[in-house]
Design a protein around this motif. Structure first.
Motif, PDB file in Angstrom:
ATOM      1  N   TRP A  67       1.188  -1.171 -13.868  1.00  0.00           N
ATOM      2  CA  TRP A  67       0.944   0.267 -13.697  1.00  0.00           C
ATOM      3  C   TRP A  67      -0.393   0.503 -13.012  1.00  0.00           C
ATOM      4  O   TRP A  67      -1.394  -0.127 -13.340  1.00  0.00           O
ATOM      5  CB  TRP A  67       0.947   0.971 -15.048  1.00  0.00           C
ATOM      6  CG  TRP A  67       2.293   1.001 -15.704  1.00  0.00           C
ATOM      7  CD1 TRP A  67       2.713   0.218 -16.735  1.00  0.00           C
ATOM      8  CD2 TRP A  67       3.385   1.853 -15.380  1.00  0.00           C
ATOM      9  NE1 TRP A  67       4.004   0.524 -17.070  1.00  0.00           N
ATOM     10  CE2 TRP A  67       4.444   1.535 -16.256  1.00  0.00           C
ATOM     11  CE3 TRP A  67       3.581   2.861 -14.431  1.00  0.00           C
ATOM     12  CZ2 TRP A  67       5.680   2.183 -16.218  1.00  0.00           C
ATOM     13  CZ3 TRP A  67       4.799   3.505 -14.390  1.00  0.00           C
ATOM     14  CH2 TRP A  67       5.829   3.174 -15.277  1.00  0.00           C
ATOM     15  N   LYS A  68      -0.393   1.449 -12.054  1.00  0.00           N
ATOM     16  CA  LYS A  68      -1.628   1.834 -11.362  1.00  0.00           C
ATOM     17  C   LYS A  68      -1.725   3.355 -11.325  1.00  0.00           C
ATOM     18  O   LYS A  68      -0.724   4.043 -11.098  1.00  0.00           O
ATOM     19  CB  LYS A  68      -1.612   1.303  -9.921  1.00  0.00           C
ATOM     20  CG  LYS A  68      -1.626  -0.218  -9.790  1.00  0.00           C
ATOM     21  CD  LYS A  68      -3.000  -0.773 -10.093  1.00  0.00           C
ATOM     22  CE  LYS A  68      -3.062  -2.283  -9.845  1.00  0.00           C
ATOM     23  NZ  LYS A  68      -3.109  -2.583  -8.397  1.00  0.00           N
TER      24      LYS A  68
ATOM     25  N   ASN B  63       0.843  -1.187   0.000  1.00  0.00           N
ATOM     26  CA  ASN B  63       0.000   0.000   0.000  1.00  0.00           C
ATOM     27  C   ASN B  63       0.881   1.241   0.000  1.00  0.00           C
ATOM     28  O   ASN B  63       1.719   1.403   0.896  1.00  0.00           O
ATOM     29  CB  ASN B  63      -0.917   0.018   1.231  1.00  0.00           C
ATOM     30  CG  ASN B  63      -2.060  -0.965   1.093  1.00  0.00           C
ATOM     31  OD1 ASN B  63      -2.692  -1.042   0.051  1.00  0.00           O
ATOM     32  ND2 ASN B  63      -2.315  -1.734   2.149  1.00  0.00           N
TER      33      ASN B  63
ATOM     34  N   SER C 245       0.970   7.561 -13.482  1.00  0.00           N
ATOM     35  CA  SER C 245       0.778   6.221 -12.916  1.00  0.00           C
ATOM     36  C   SER C 245       2.088   5.744 -12.299  1.00  0.00           C
ATOM     37  O   SER C 245       3.152   6.336 -12.511  1.00  0.00           O
ATOM     38  CB  SER C 245       0.289   5.248 -13.988  1.00  0.00           C
ATOM     39  OG  SER C 245       1.130   5.270 -15.120  1.00  0.00           O
TER      40      SER C 245
ATOM     41  N   GLN D  70      -4.535   6.356  -2.150  1.00  0.00           N
ATOM     42  CA  GLN D  70      -3.743   5.157  -1.850  1.00  0.00           C
ATOM     43  C   GLN D  70      -3.615   4.341  -3.121  1.00  0.00           C
ATOM     44  O   GLN D  70      -4.496   4.341  -3.983  1.00  0.00           O
ATOM     45  CB  GLN D  70      -4.400   4.323  -0.754  1.00  0.00           C
ATOM     46  CG  GLN D  70      -4.046   4.749   0.656  1.00  0.00           C
ATOM     47  CD  GLN D  70      -4.230   3.608   1.653  1.00  0.00           C
ATOM     48  OE1 GLN D  70      -4.930   2.644   1.387  1.00  0.00           O
ATOM     49  NE2 GLN D  70      -3.599   3.732   2.802  1.00  0.00           N
ATOM     50  N   VAL D  71      -2.475   3.670  -3.233  1.00  0.00           N
ATOM     51  CA  VAL D  71      -2.237   2.789  -4.375  1.00  0.00           C
ATOM     52  C   VAL D  71      -1.892   1.410  -3.822  1.00  0.00           C
ATOM     53  O   VAL D  71      -1.044   1.295  -2.930  1.00  0.00           O
ATOM     54  CB  VAL D  71      -1.089   3.296  -5.265  1.00  0.00           C
ATOM     55  CG1 VAL D  71      -0.967   2.427  -6.509  1.00  0.00           C
ATOM     56  CG2 VAL D  71      -1.306   4.747  -5.661  1.00  0.00           C
ATOM     57  N   SER D  72      -2.552   0.373  -4.339  1.00  0.00           N
ATOM     58  CA  SER D  72      -2.324  -0.976  -3.827  1.00  0.00           C
ATOM     59  C   SER D  72      -1.827  -1.904  -4.929  1.00  0.00           C
ATOM     60  O   SER D  72      -2.289  -1.847  -6.072  1.00  0.00           O
ATOM     61  CB  SER D  72      -3.618  -1.550  -3.232  1.00  0.00           C
ATOM     62  OG  SER D  72      -4.041  -0.779  -2.125  1.00  0.00           O
TER      63      SER D  72
ATOM     64  N   ILE E 235      -2.476   6.982  -9.645  1.00  0.00           N
ATOM     65  CA  ILE E 235      -2.181   7.415  -8.277  1.00  0.00           C
ATOM     66  C   ILE E 235      -3.384   8.145  -7.694  1.00  0.00           C
ATOM     67  O   ILE E 235      -3.768   9.220  -8.156  1.00  0.00           O
ATOM     68  CB  ILE E 235      -0.940   8.335  -8.242  1.00  0.00           C
ATOM     69  CG1 ILE E 235       0.276   7.580  -8.786  1.00  0.00           C
ATOM     70  CG2 ILE E 235      -0.668   8.818  -6.829  1.00  0.00           C
ATOM     71  CD1 ILE E 235       1.547   8.412  -8.802  1.00  0.00           C
TER      72      ILE E 235
ATOM     73  N   ARG F  74       4.377   2.098 -10.669  1.00  0.00           N
ATOM     74  CA  ARG F  74       4.549   0.639 -10.545  1.00  0.00           C
ATOM     75  C   ARG F  74       5.771   0.350  -9.702  1.00  0.00           C
ATOM     76  O   ARG F  74       6.698   1.170  -9.625  1.00  0.00           O
ATOM     77  CB  ARG F  74       4.718  -0.004 -11.919  1.00  0.00           C
ATOM     78  CG  ARG F  74       6.004   0.359 -12.647  1.00  0.00           C
ATOM     79  CD  ARG F  74       6.214  -0.477 -13.895  1.00  0.00           C
ATOM     80  NE  ARG F  74       7.350  -0.062 -14.695  1.00  0.00           N
ATOM     81  CZ  ARG F  74       8.615  -0.476 -14.515  1.00  0.00           C
ATOM     82  NH1 ARG F  74       8.896  -1.309 -13.518  1.00  0.00           N
ATOM     83  NH2 ARG F  74       9.585  -0.050 -15.313  1.00  0.00           N
TER      84      ARG F  74
END
Length: 604
Positions: free
Chosen positions: A449-450, A427, A439, A455-457, A452, A441
């Motif tokens: 890639w996620k 997290n 994004s 929170q990023v999980s 932002i 990773r």
């Protein structure tokens, strides 16, 4: 002299003196290439000289890091770690040696010094400090850079001269140690290295620079000038430098320039009748405006054939200032070199470092000599007119600014065991507004890639993929991406993470036996060469590869148990990190026997 300073920088060759063992080293760099960073533990690991194909082998990299990671602390600008072209799990083993620096009051200023201070011990047991000041970042740039190395012997007592002369460099290292507090042992080692500067009476200089002469009451002609974001505690060093840097005659070598700084540097210029010109600028063509051109009698720029070379582009990256004072204080020729560009940011806003070298008294025209060496081999051409397309105004890169702001918003990463046994979740906590296009990773997960948010999980990651390094990216107008690597403060890193990385690299019994033999070798370079010859010879044979490795290994164990019993314990530590199914029972039994014998010998 210029040919000695302007050289191809190979970090292993620059950092380690011949015949010396490295005890601890601190490096300062603006940008950092993780693959280039691997050359540092290889240089410090006393592994001998091998070709690049061997140095890229995972086992060789692992052993270099294992031997020397505790000896290294590298400080770089936050957000200036390059995204590696190839993902390697060994990069995560460098985390404890890399510390990012950022000006909390202004994230647009940069930590920009380039230097190394290395404590080393020679074959006679004498201890030295080696200082290498350069313009090269810790990367594989092909640009024209500069490096100057000095050595000073460490004595048993503090030196009154050393306390005074080396205070500025000591202060800079003590300031940097605060950025290493996440690794308290490393931070303390940085502080101890800084204290050792007081035990060095002087760093030794060679001709043509001023050397110590007691009869003439002359000291070694060097000085250290750090700039730290305009901080008051460092202002005295900048004030002294600024009072002496403009000369009656001056040669400025800087890739990046601005008009106000060049006007200041040439503010004392006089019309003397020397064979060479009194004001000379060597810079990049794209910054030579009419106003800049008019400040100097001569302006030189890199030859287009050098920049457009199909093999490797070679542009100017060196920063040097050669001044000649005919009147007033600090008479004679003085060379300043290091990281500082001839810009307002360089002298007033960034963190930078310059080394001052004062020449011996001479009737020679040092500016003429340096110019002739610089422009030899047709590396530079003289401009007969300004560049009509030049500008000293550099446009702000909004994408880069957005990434820097995003990096500042990533405050902490928390790792916890996943619901799936043996896997882990991450997290990332985010504070502040981040551009919606950005994004992120984990470094070891190339396609994960996620976007932002608050929170990023990331879920269900294997232990060997966990890292404190993350990659951020933002799309550009041309369809490409701008990317940056950042190190995020992390809690919950599993204690077996490093073990998992080792297991992901050494996966077979033959690889384990080769690696152990490599660990035990007194001459690693010769060992690797011999192993390559054996592998070539046995390519067409069957069933003998393991024996070819195992027999010399047991001979090495016997020799090591007699000459260096502590190394047996290191091998056992390594074996415990491996999966049991690739560790031969016989090897475990023999290692235990050797350790027992070593204990008995020690007890005698």
């Amino acid at each position: 002299m210029a040919r000695e300073l302007l050289k191809d920088l190979i970090y292993g060759e620059q950092l380690v003196s011949d015949g010396c063992k490295v005890d601890f080293a601190v490096g300062l760099t603006y940008s950092l290439n993780l693959e280039a960073m691997l050359t540092v533990p290889l240089a410090f690991g006393e592994l001998g000289e091998l070709d690049n194909s061997v140095k890229l082998s995972p086992a060789y990299l692992l052993e270099g890091i294992r031997r020397s990671s505790d000896k290294i602390a590298v400080f770089c600008n936050k957000g200036s770690i390059h995204v590696p072209q190839e993902t390697r799990t060994v990069y995560s083993l460098l985390e404890n040696s890399i510390f990012e620096v950022q000006n909390a009051k202004d994230i647009l200023t940069n930590f920009h010094p380039k230097l190394w201070l290395v404590k080393e011990t020679d074959k006679e047991g004498s201890e030295w400090l080696k200082l290498s000041v350069m313009s090269r970042n810790l990367d594989f740039s092909t640009c024209l850079d500069i490096c100057c190395s000095l050595r000073g012997r460490i004595s048993k007592r503090r030196s009154r001269k050393g306390i005074e002369k080396h205070k500025s460099l000591k202060d800079m290292l003590l300031w940097l140690s605060e950025y290493a507090q996440s690794q308290k042992v490393k931070a303390e080692k940085v502080r101890l290295l800084a204290e050792l500067l007081e035990y060095v009476d002087r760093f030794e200089l060679d001709t043509p620079f001023q050397t110590e002469d007691a009869e003439k009451n002359e000291e070694e002609g060097y000085g250290f000038f750090p700039f730290v974001y305009g901080k008051d505690e460092f202002s005295e060093y900048g004030s002294v430098l600024k009072s002496y840097l403009p000369g009656d005659r001056i040669m400025v070598i800087s890739p990046f320039i601005d008009l106000s700084t060049l006007s200041w540097l040439t503010s004392r210029k006089k019309d003397y009748h020397y064979e060479s010109r009194n004001t000379i600028l060597i810079t990049r063509k794209e910054y030579v405006t009419q106003e800049v051109f008019d400040l100097f009698e001569q302006v030189w720029v890199p030859n287009d054939t050098m920049i457009d070379n199909t093999t490797a582009n070679v542009d100017l990256h060196a920063k040097m200032y050669l001044t000649h004072r005919v009147t007033g204080q600090d008479l004679g020729y003085t060379l300043y070199l290091g990281s500082t560009n001839a810009t307002v940011n360089g002298f007033d806003k960034n963190a930078e470092f310059l080394l001052r070298l004062h020449y011996k008294r001479t009737t020679n025209d040092r500016i003429k000599e340096l110019l002739e060496e610089m422009v030899s081999e047709h590396r530079f051409v003289i401009m007969d007119a300004p560049n009509p397309e030049a500008t000293n105004t550099r446009q702000k890169n909004e994408k880069e600014l957005a990434l820097k702001k995003a990096i500042d918003c990533l405050k902490r990463a928390t790792i916890k065991p996943s619901e799936k046994d043996g896997w882990y979740d991450i997290n990332l906590s985010v504070q502040g507004k981040v551009d919606d296009e950005i994004s992120v990773r984990p470094l070891q997960c190339k396609n994960l890639w996620k976007p932002i948010g608050r929170q990023v999980s990331f879920t269900e990651l294997a232990a060997f993929l966990l890292s404190e390094f993350y990659v951020l990216r933002i799309p550009c107008e041309d369809g490409s991406f701008m990317e940056m690597v950042v190190k995020v403060k992390t809690s919950g890193m599993p204690v077996n993470r490093d073990e998992a990385i080792y297991q992901s690299i050494v996966t077979k019994k033959e690889e384990l036996l080769d690696y152990v033999a490599f660990m035990l070798s007194d001459r690693p370079s010769e060992f690797v060469f011999e192993q390559q010859m054996i592998q070539e010879k046995n390519k067409s044979s069957y069933g003998i590869g393991s024996q070819a490795t195992t027999m010399p290994l047991y001979e090495q164990l016997l020799r090591t148990a007699r000459n260096n019993p502590e190394q047996i314990a290191e091998v056992q530590k390594f074996i415990k990190k491996m999966k049991k199914d690739i560790v031969p029972d016989e090897l475990t039994r023999i290692l235990q026997m050797f350790q027992n014998v070593s204990k008995q010998i020690s007890a005698l």
